[in-house]
Design a protein around this motif. Structure first.
Motif, PDB file in Angstrom:
ATOM      1  N   GLN A  89     -24.449 -57.043 -39.885  1.00 31.40           N
ATOM      2  CA  GLN A  89     -25.706 -57.600 -40.098  1.00 31.40           C
ATOM      3  C   GLN A  89     -26.305 -57.494 -38.859  1.00 31.40           C
ATOM      4  O   GLN A  89     -25.758 -57.747 -37.902  1.00 31.40           O
ATOM      5  N   GLN A  90     -27.422 -56.836 -38.597  1.00 33.66           N
ATOM      6  CA  GLN A  90     -28.207 -56.889 -37.457  1.00 33.66           C
ATOM      7  C   GLN A  90     -29.375 -58.021 -37.435  1.00 33.66           C
ATOM      8  O   GLN A  90     -29.849 -58.479 -38.580  1.00 33.66           O
ATOM      9  N   TYR A  91     -29.559 -58.631 -36.421  1.00 34.14           N
ATOM     10  CA  TYR A  91     -30.560 -59.747 -36.215  1.00 34.14           C
ATOM     11  C   TYR A  91     -31.586 -59.454 -35.126  1.00 34.14           C
ATOM     12  O   TYR A  91     -31.760 -60.562 -34.519  1.00 34.14           O
ATOM     13  N   SER A  92     -31.544 -58.015 -34.815  1.00 38.58           N
ATOM     14  CA  SER A  92     -32.488 -57.709 -33.839  1.00 38.58           C
ATOM     15  C   SER A  92     -34.111 -57.868 -34.182  1.00 38.58           C
ATOM     16  O   SER A  92     -34.930 -58.126 -33.437  1.00 38.58           O
ATOM     17  N   SER A  93     -34.237 -57.355 -35.395  1.00 36.63           N
ATOM     18  CA  SER A  93     -35.471 -57.287 -36.028  1.00 36.63           C
ATOM     19  C   SER A  93     -35.395 -57.807 -37.651  1.00 36.63           C
ATOM     20  O   SER A  93     -34.994 -57.016 -38.342  1.00 36.63           O
ATOM     21  N   PHE A  94     -35.709 -58.893 -38.002  1.00 35.21           N
ATOM     22  CA  PHE A  94     -35.373 -59.513 -38.926  1.00 35.21           C
ATOM     23  C   PHE A  94     -33.966 -59.415 -39.250  1.00 35.21           C
ATOM     24  O   PHE A  94     -33.188 -59.560 -38.226  1.00 35.21           O
ATOM     25  N   TRP A  95     -33.473 -59.438 -40.493  1.00 36.38           N
ATOM     26  CA  TRP A  95     -31.984 -59.348 -40.793  1.00 36.38           C
ATOM     27  C   TRP A  95     -31.609 -58.321 -41.877  1.00 36.38           C
ATOM     28  O   TRP A  95     -32.305 -58.592 -43.099  1.00 36.38           O
ATOM     29  N   THR A  96     -30.872 -57.452 -41.626  1.00 35.14           N
ATOM     30  CA  THR A  96     -30.505 -56.372 -42.463  1.00 35.14           C
ATOM     31  C   THR A  96     -28.879 -56.552 -42.517  1.00 35.14           C
ATOM     32  O   THR A  96     -28.132 -56.353 -41.287  1.00 35.14           O
ATOM     33  N   PHE A  97     -28.530 -56.225 -43.739  1.00 35.99           N
ATOM     34  CA  PHE A  97     -26.811 -56.219 -43.982  1.00 35.99           C
ATOM     35  C   PHE A  97     -26.637 -54.609 -44.130  1.00 35.99           C
ATOM     36  O   PHE A  97     -27.382 -53.862 -44.884  1.00 35.99           O
ATOM     37  N   GLY A  98     -25.521 -54.254 -44.062  1.00 40.21           N
ATOM     38  CA  GLY A  98     -24.974 -53.000 -44.347  1.00 40.21           C
ATOM     39  C   GLY A  98     -24.575 -52.994 -45.804  1.00 40.21           C
ATOM     40  O   GLY A  98     -24.513 -54.208 -46.518  1.00 40.21           O
ATOM     41  N   GLN A  99     -24.044 -52.038 -46.579  1.00 38.03           N
ATOM     42  CA  GLN A  99     -23.689 -51.996 -47.959  1.00 38.03           C
ATOM     43  C   GLN A  99     -22.372 -52.633 -48.082  1.00 38.03           C
ATOM     44  O   GLN A  99     -22.145 -52.773 -49.309  1.00 38.03           O
ATOM     45  N   GLY A 100     -21.548 -52.886 -47.293  1.00 40.82           N
ATOM     46  CA  GLY A 100     -20.178 -53.483 -47.349  1.00 40.82           C
ATOM     47  C   GLY A 100     -19.183 -52.481 -47.304  1.00 40.82           C
ATOM     48  O   GLY A 100     -19.141 -51.393 -47.769  1.00 40.82           O
ATOM     49  N   THR A 101     -18.002 -52.851 -47.035  1.00 37.12           N
ATOM     50  CA  THR A 101     -16.881 -52.094 -46.684  1.00 37.12           C
ATOM     51  C   THR A 101     -15.629 -53.223 -47.673  1.00 37.12           C
ATOM     52  O   THR A 101     -15.393 -54.173 -47.132  1.00 37.12           O
ATOM     53  N   LYS A 102     -15.059 -52.886 -48.547  1.00 41.84           N
ATOM     54  CA  LYS A 102     -14.002 -53.343 -49.335  1.00 41.84           C
ATOM     55  C   LYS A 102     -12.498 -52.939 -48.709  1.00 41.84           C
ATOM     56  O   LYS A 102     -12.258 -51.841 -48.683  1.00 41.84           O
ATOM     57  N   VAL A 103     -11.856 -53.752 -48.190  1.00 38.60           N
ATOM     58  CA  VAL A 103     -10.556 -53.629 -47.639  1.00 38.60           C
ATOM     59  C   VAL A 103      -9.629 -54.175 -48.849  1.00 38.60           C
ATOM     60  O   VAL A 103      -9.500 -55.245 -49.266  1.00 38.60           O
ATOM     61  N   GLU A 104      -8.939 -53.041 -49.267  1.00 45.90           N
ATOM     62  CA  GLU A 104      -8.200 -53.180 -50.635  1.00 45.90           C
ATOM     63  C   GLU A 104      -6.521 -52.932 -50.217  1.00 45.90           C
ATOM     64  O   GLU A 104      -6.365 -52.220 -49.313  1.00 45.90           O
ATOM     65  N   ILE A 105      -5.845 -53.394 -51.113  1.00 45.12           N
ATOM     66  CA  ILE A 105      -4.362 -53.328 -51.122  1.00 45.12           C
ATOM     67  C   ILE A 105      -3.948 -51.850 -51.429  1.00 45.12           C
ATOM     68  O   ILE A 105      -4.313 -51.508 -52.370  1.00 45.12           O
ATOM     69  N   LYS A 106      -3.143 -51.323 -50.391  1.00 44.19           N
ATOM     70  CA  LYS A 106      -2.741 -50.069 -50.591  1.00 44.19           C
ATOM     71  C   LYS A 106      -1.551 -49.931 -51.702  1.00 44.19           C
ATOM     72  O   LYS A 106      -0.694 -50.768 -51.461  1.00 44.19           O
TER      73      LYS A 106
END
Lengths: 106, 119
Positions: A89-106
């Motif tokens: 998430q950036q909070y330099s200009s308003f607040w924007t999130f990335g789309q996410g990364t799921k860490v799953e069990i291999k």
């Protein structure tokens, strides 16, 4: 607007592995970058703010780095409790999130 | 200990107005540097910031939703209220409120409340 792009979208890993997640910003900014962990049905949990500062209580196996347009979250010695989805998430200009990364069990 | 809790309707029809309340404790929205924001998450999708109100009543809105949102506070009741007009099924999401302080981002979150928009 500053857009945030995370990669990869999914990472398959085993306990003990090192995992690296990257977040790229559409515009450069200085360090106003956070990382969150979210588990299903739960609110996000702040892990890191100001790109590399660990939130109190967060294990030291989590670390963050970067500036400008590229930021990284690294999880060393992955633990069973770490399987979750991670958001930048950036909070330099308003607040924007990335789309996410799921860490799953291999 | 900072806590936040969202409340509001679980089901709305299209075109209705959504009113969500965030009740908080452990901090005061009269304290310099403090803010309370709203963030939502459609099922299976990413987080989206909606609005934020600061201790001095300054308000910020997501540019894409600004025309539909109003954020207010009742400091005496430790509440922040978000209103969203003209809801649509795409507004179906879990809505979170969260605390922040100057120089930091959202560090304490409520549990979230699921709002479904359907005819």
């Amino acid at each position: 607007d500053i857009q945030m792009t995370q990669s990869p979208s999914i990472v398959s890993a085993s306990v003990g592995d090192r995992v690296t997640i990257t977040c790229r910003a559409s515009h450069s900014f200085i360090s106003w970058l956070a990382w969150y962990q979210q588990k299903p049905g739960k609110a996000p949990k702040l892990l890191i703010y100001k790109a590399s500062t660990l939130q109190p209580g967060v294990p030291s196996r989590f670390s963050g780095s970067g500036s400008g347009t590229e930021f990284t979250l690294t999880i060393n010695n992955l633990q069973p409790d770490d399987f979750a989805t991670y958001y930048c998430q950036q909070y330099s200009s308003f607040w924007t999130f990335g789309q996410g990364t799921k860490v799953e069990i291999k | 200990q900072i806590t936040l809790k969202e409340s509001g309707p679980t089901l709305l029809k299209p075109t209705q107005t959504l009113t969500l309340t965030c009740n908080f404790s452990g901090f005061s929205l009269s304290t310099s540097g403090v803010g309370v924001g709203w963030i939502r998450q459609p099922p299976g999708k990413a987080l989206e910031w909606l609005a934020l109100i600061y201790w001095h009543d300054d308000k910020r809105y997501s540019p894409s939703l600004k025309s539909r949102l109003t954020i207010t506070t009742d400091t005496s009741k430790n509440q922040v209220v978000l209103t969203m007009t003209d809801v649509d099924p795409v507004d179906t999401a879990t809505y979170f409120c969260a605390h922040k302080e100057t120089g930091r981002t959202f560090d304490h979150w409520g549990q979230g409340t699921l709002v479904t928009v359907s005819s």
